[in-house]
Scaffold this active site. Sequence first.
Site, PDB file in Angstrom:
ATOM      1  N   GLY A  76      -2.255  -5.988   2.066  1.00  0.00           N
ATOM      2  CA  GLY A  76      -2.799  -7.304   2.385  1.00  0.00           C
ATOM      3  C   GLY A  76      -2.481  -8.328   1.307  1.00  0.00           C
ATOM      4  O   GLY A  76      -2.183  -9.485   1.595  1.00  0.00           O
ATOM      5  N   ASN A 123     -14.930 -11.174   2.375  1.00  0.00           N
ATOM      6  CA  ASN A 123     -15.083  -9.753   2.071  1.00  0.00           C
ATOM      7  C   ASN A 123     -16.399  -9.410   1.383  1.00  0.00           C
ATOM      8  O   ASN A 123     -16.835  -8.280   1.422  1.00  0.00           O
ATOM      9  CB  ASN A 123     -13.907  -9.261   1.224  1.00  0.00           C
ATOM     10  N   GLN A 159     -10.315  -8.734   6.450  1.00  0.00           N
ATOM     11  CA  GLN A 159     -11.638  -8.195   6.794  1.00  0.00           C
ATOM     12  C   GLN A 159     -11.976  -8.354   8.273  1.00  0.00           C
ATOM     13  O   GLN A 159     -12.891  -7.709   8.768  1.00  0.00           O
ATOM     14  CB  GLN A 159     -12.729  -8.898   5.970  1.00  0.00           C
ATOM     15  N   SER A 202      -4.323  -5.794   6.660  1.00  0.00           N
ATOM     16  CA  SER A 202      -4.067  -4.648   5.791  1.00  0.00           C
ATOM     17  C   SER A 202      -4.478  -3.352   6.474  1.00  0.00           C
ATOM     18  O   SER A 202      -5.480  -3.315   7.195  1.00  0.00           O
ATOM     19  CB  SER A 202      -4.846  -4.814   4.491  1.00  0.00           C
ATOM     20  N   HIS A 234      -5.487  -0.285   5.122  1.00  0.00           N
ATOM     21  CA  HIS A 234      -6.560   0.596   4.630  1.00  0.00           C
ATOM     22  C   HIS A 234      -7.957   0.082   4.894  1.00  0.00           C
ATOM     23  O   HIS A 234      -8.936   0.778   4.651  1.00  0.00           O
ATOM     24  CB  HIS A 234      -6.349   0.929   3.143  1.00  0.00           C
ATOM     25  N   CYS A 263     -18.461  -6.261 -12.046  1.00  0.00           N
ATOM     26  CA  CYS A 263     -18.893  -5.344 -13.095  1.00  0.00           C
ATOM     27  C   CYS A 263     -17.910  -4.200 -13.293  1.00  0.00           C
ATOM     28  O   CYS A 263     -17.919  -3.535 -14.310  1.00  0.00           O
ATOM     29  CB  CYS A 263     -20.274  -4.793 -12.795  1.00  0.00           C
TER      30      CYS A 263
HETATM   31  C1  LIG Z   1      -8.823  -6.024   0.778  1.00  0.00           C
HETATM   32  C2  LIG Z   1      -8.520  -7.446   0.949  1.00  0.00           C
HETATM   33  C3  LIG Z   1      -7.267  -7.971   0.602  1.00  0.00           C
HETATM   34  C4  LIG Z   1      -6.212  -7.148  -0.062  1.00  0.00           C
HETATM   35  O1  LIG Z   1      -5.663  -6.152   0.753  1.00  0.00           O
HETATM   36  P1  LIG Z   1      -4.895  -4.931   0.036  1.00  0.00           P
HETATM   37  O2  LIG Z   1      -4.236  -4.213   1.158  1.00  0.00           O
HETATM   38  O3  LIG Z   1      -5.944  -4.118  -0.651  1.00  0.00           O
HETATM   39  O4  LIG Z   1      -3.935  -5.541  -0.909  1.00  0.00           O
HETATM   40  C5  LIG Z   1      -7.026  -9.300   0.831  1.00  0.00           C
HETATM   41  N1  LIG Z   1      -7.961 -10.094   1.386  1.00  0.00           N
HETATM   42  C6  LIG Z   1      -9.175  -9.626   1.740  1.00  0.00           C
HETATM   43  C7  LIG Z   1     -10.144 -10.557   2.381  1.00  0.00           C
HETATM   44  C8  LIG Z   1      -9.501  -8.294   1.531  1.00  0.00           C
HETATM   45  O5  LIG Z   1     -10.711  -7.849   1.863  1.00  0.00           O
END
Ligand SMILES: *Cc1c(COP(=O)(O)O)cnc(C)c1O
Length: 375
Positions: free
Chosen positions: A71, A151, A179, A199, A201, A325
């Site tokens: 992502g 997110n 998200q 993305s 994952h 954190c």
């Molecule tokens: C997780 C996330 C990303 C990044 O995606 P990756 O595949 O981990 O690089 C970008 N934008 C948002 C809103 C995300 O939650």
Amino acid sequence: MDIRYFDNSATTRIKEEVLKEMFPYLSIEYGNPSSIYSIGRNAKRAIEEARKKVASLINCKPEEIYFTSCGSESDNMALKGIAYKNKNKGKHIITSKIEHPAILNSCESLEKNGFDITYLDVNKDGFVNLETLKNSIRKDTILISVMFANNEIGTIEPIEEIAQIAHKNNIIFHTDAVQAVGNIPIDVQKMNIDMLSLSGHKIYAPKGVGALYVKKGIEFERFIDGGHQEKNKRAGTENVAQIVALGKACQIAEKNLEEYQNKLRNLRDYCLKQIKENISNIHINGTTEKRLPGNINISFEGIDSSELLFELDNLGICASGGSACSSGDNNPSHVLTAIGVPNELSKGAIRFSFGDFNTKEDVDYLIEALKKIIK
Ligand SMILES: *Cc1c(COP(=O)(O)O)cnc(C)c1O
């Protein structure tokens, strides 16, 4: 000890069906998709099937999907690709203060290269104000990028309205929908979205694969120089197995979307009700409406989230804090700051994000743990 996983916004567990689908491309189907013999053609075909499935989930044409490594890469490719392509037209970009670091840091990089970025404020619920957006538009604005859903606090932005404002002013509109994809319905045609990042994952595919949708006709600079892969925009031999996995995950998401949303919403609402009934001095961060179905973000008054997360971890519970954190600094989250959460409450913020593997029993376990720890 069983793991009770409430951090599905950070990443998700790969689904069995997804693993099964990708596995041959890690073993017997090892051909290079650019090769013309049979196993090369098989790999190529698998990629194109996956492209159709990703396209179908967001209702675009397969040729409008570019596979990436994540992502973050999709976000970089969108922002830098548009900025550098259009630098002679203008150097102004509009985004929001609550974007993911992949957007914010891409903007910072563009600022160093002579671009001018406006970061829109959001209100206490996390929404971008459309009037402020309109007033921020200049003659040299080339791109608006506002995330589909946040997110940390789950706020779903008024994407259709933002796209409309962008187009009225001849500006390209990109959205980071990492998200949102697979969690709420997205139709890029109906919503008039020009570019969208997603993305793997976050939707039960492996880490290390993503995609960028770019509406046909929109030009952007290539992101990786090299071979001709991904229509000359992103060189490098395709990550076939991961792309296949992303396709499968999108197909599953499309088929089950409504059921999935209801499941997450029920778990989330049940959890929230239990927390409200059993724990005092809590504050919900973000809106109660127009929010991702699987997200809650709660500040526990007088509590340090890193300590609470530590205790939860000892009981096998995974969740995440509202502050940065993890890197050892105690700075409050930029998102919580942007919605006006005071520092003391920001420090006690925890995000619980639900997924397909969660059960009601997981939630009961969580509530018992919270009661014990907070007492
Ligand atoms: C997780 C996330 C990303 C990044 O995606 P990756 O595949 O981990 O690089 C970008 N934008 C948002 C809103 C995300 O939650």
